[in-house]
Design a protein around this motif. Structure first.
Motif, PDB file in Angstrom:
ATOM      1  N   THR A  52     112.437 -25.352  29.710  1.00  0.00           N
ATOM      2  CA  THR A  52     112.373 -26.828  29.981  1.00  0.00           C
ATOM      3  C   THR A  52     111.271 -27.300  29.218  1.00  0.00           C
ATOM      4  O   THR A  52     110.189 -27.316  29.538  1.00  0.00           O
ATOM      5  CB  THR A  52     112.277 -27.174  31.542  1.00  0.00           C
ATOM      6  N   VAL A  53     111.822 -28.058  28.254  1.00  0.00           N
ATOM      7  CA  VAL A  53     110.718 -28.690  27.161  1.00  0.00           C
ATOM      8  C   VAL A  53     110.667 -30.225  27.352  1.00  0.00           C
ATOM      9  O   VAL A  53     111.737 -30.762  26.917  1.00  0.00           O
ATOM     10  CB  VAL A  53     110.742 -28.074  25.890  1.00  0.00           C
ATOM     11  N   LEU A  54     109.600 -30.820  27.242  1.00  0.00           N
ATOM     12  CA  LEU A  54     109.644 -32.374  27.115  1.00  0.00           C
ATOM     13  C   LEU A  54     108.930 -32.558  25.693  1.00  0.00           C
ATOM     14  O   LEU A  54     108.150 -31.834  25.399  1.00  0.00           O
ATOM     15  CB  LEU A  54     108.885 -33.010  28.253  1.00  0.00           C
ATOM     16  N   ARG A  55     109.473 -33.807  25.091  1.00  0.00           N
ATOM     17  CA  ARG A  55     109.026 -33.928  23.589  1.00  0.00           C
ATOM     18  C   ARG A  55     108.295 -35.369  23.849  1.00  0.00           C
ATOM     19  O   ARG A  55     109.206 -36.309  24.355  1.00  0.00           O
ATOM     20  CB  ARG A  55     110.084 -33.607  22.927  1.00  0.00           C
ATOM     21  N   TYR A  56     107.495 -35.609  23.262  1.00  0.00           N
ATOM     22  CA  TYR A  56     106.868 -36.919  23.211  1.00  0.00           C
ATOM     23  C   TYR A  56     106.618 -37.274  21.549  1.00  0.00           C
ATOM     24  O   TYR A  56     106.188 -36.508  20.908  1.00  0.00           O
ATOM     25  CB  TYR A  56     105.244 -36.929  23.757  1.00  0.00           C
ATOM     26  N   ASP A 116     116.125 -39.355  19.986  1.00  0.00           N
ATOM     27  CA  ASP A 116     117.367 -38.600  19.488  1.00  0.00           C
ATOM     28  C   ASP A 116     116.876 -37.760  18.336  1.00  0.00           C
ATOM     29  O   ASP A 116     117.060 -36.603  18.364  1.00  0.00           O
ATOM     30  CB  ASP A 116     118.462 -39.546  19.209  1.00  0.00           C
ATOM     31  N   GLU A 117     116.161 -38.098  17.243  1.00  0.00           N
ATOM     32  CA  GLU A 117     115.874 -37.343  16.267  1.00  0.00           C
ATOM     33  C   GLU A 117     114.762 -36.187  16.598  1.00  0.00           C
ATOM     34  O   GLU A 117     114.726 -35.119  16.352  1.00  0.00           O
ATOM     35  CB  GLU A 117     115.035 -38.246  15.350  1.00  0.00           C
ATOM     36  N   ARG A 154     114.089 -51.298  21.651  1.00  0.00           N
ATOM     37  CA  ARG A 154     114.849 -50.397  22.448  1.00  0.00           C
ATOM     38  C   ARG A 154     115.726 -49.211  21.507  1.00  0.00           C
ATOM     39  O   ARG A 154     115.717 -47.954  21.925  1.00  0.00           O
ATOM     40  CB  ARG A 154     115.642 -50.804  23.748  1.00  0.00           C
ATOM     41  N   ALA A 155     116.291 -49.856  20.701  1.00  0.00           N
ATOM     42  CA  ALA A 155     117.220 -49.120  19.603  1.00  0.00           C
ATOM     43  C   ALA A 155     116.382 -47.964  18.918  1.00  0.00           C
ATOM     44  O   ALA A 155     116.795 -47.002  18.697  1.00  0.00           O
ATOM     45  CB  ALA A 155     118.165 -50.138  18.797  1.00  0.00           C
TER      46      ALA A 155
END
Length: 98
Positions: free
Chosen positions: A63-67, A18-19, A10-11
């Motif tokens: 609105t941008v999602l990042r994967y 975050d990055e 999870r961490a």
């Protein structure tokens, strides 16, 4: 006391996220499906460093999602396997039951 494997995972995923969201993507090149027009509603993607992908709607480009690469790979493979089909399709190329 050491973190459990679940806590460590999870961490790590939180750090990756975050990055990924800290990246400046203001100059990325957005791609959409071939044959779509600029005025049509469509999904656009941009390729990011490390195999990551950004996704947005042409109707809401702010609105941008990042994967992450792993998330994107899982999505693409799932789509190829039909996990997101809108209607059930006959399996194995067979005709629909009559």
């Amino acid at each position: 006391m050491a973190d459990t494997p679940d806590e460590e995972l999870r961490a790590r995923k939180e750090r990756e996220r975050d990055e990924l969201y800290a990246l400046d993507i203001s100059g990325v090149e957005w791609h959409c499906a071939p044959g779509t027009e600029d005025h049509e509603e469509r999904v656009e993607i941009a390729y990011l460093p490390g195999g990551a992908v950004a996704m947005r709607s042409s109707l809401d480009p702010d609105t941008v999602l990042r994967y992450t690469e792993a998330e994107w790979r899982a999505f693409v493979l799932g789509a190829r396997d039909g996990e997101f089909d809108l209607e059930p399709e006959p399996q194995n190329g067979g005709a629909a039951a009559e």
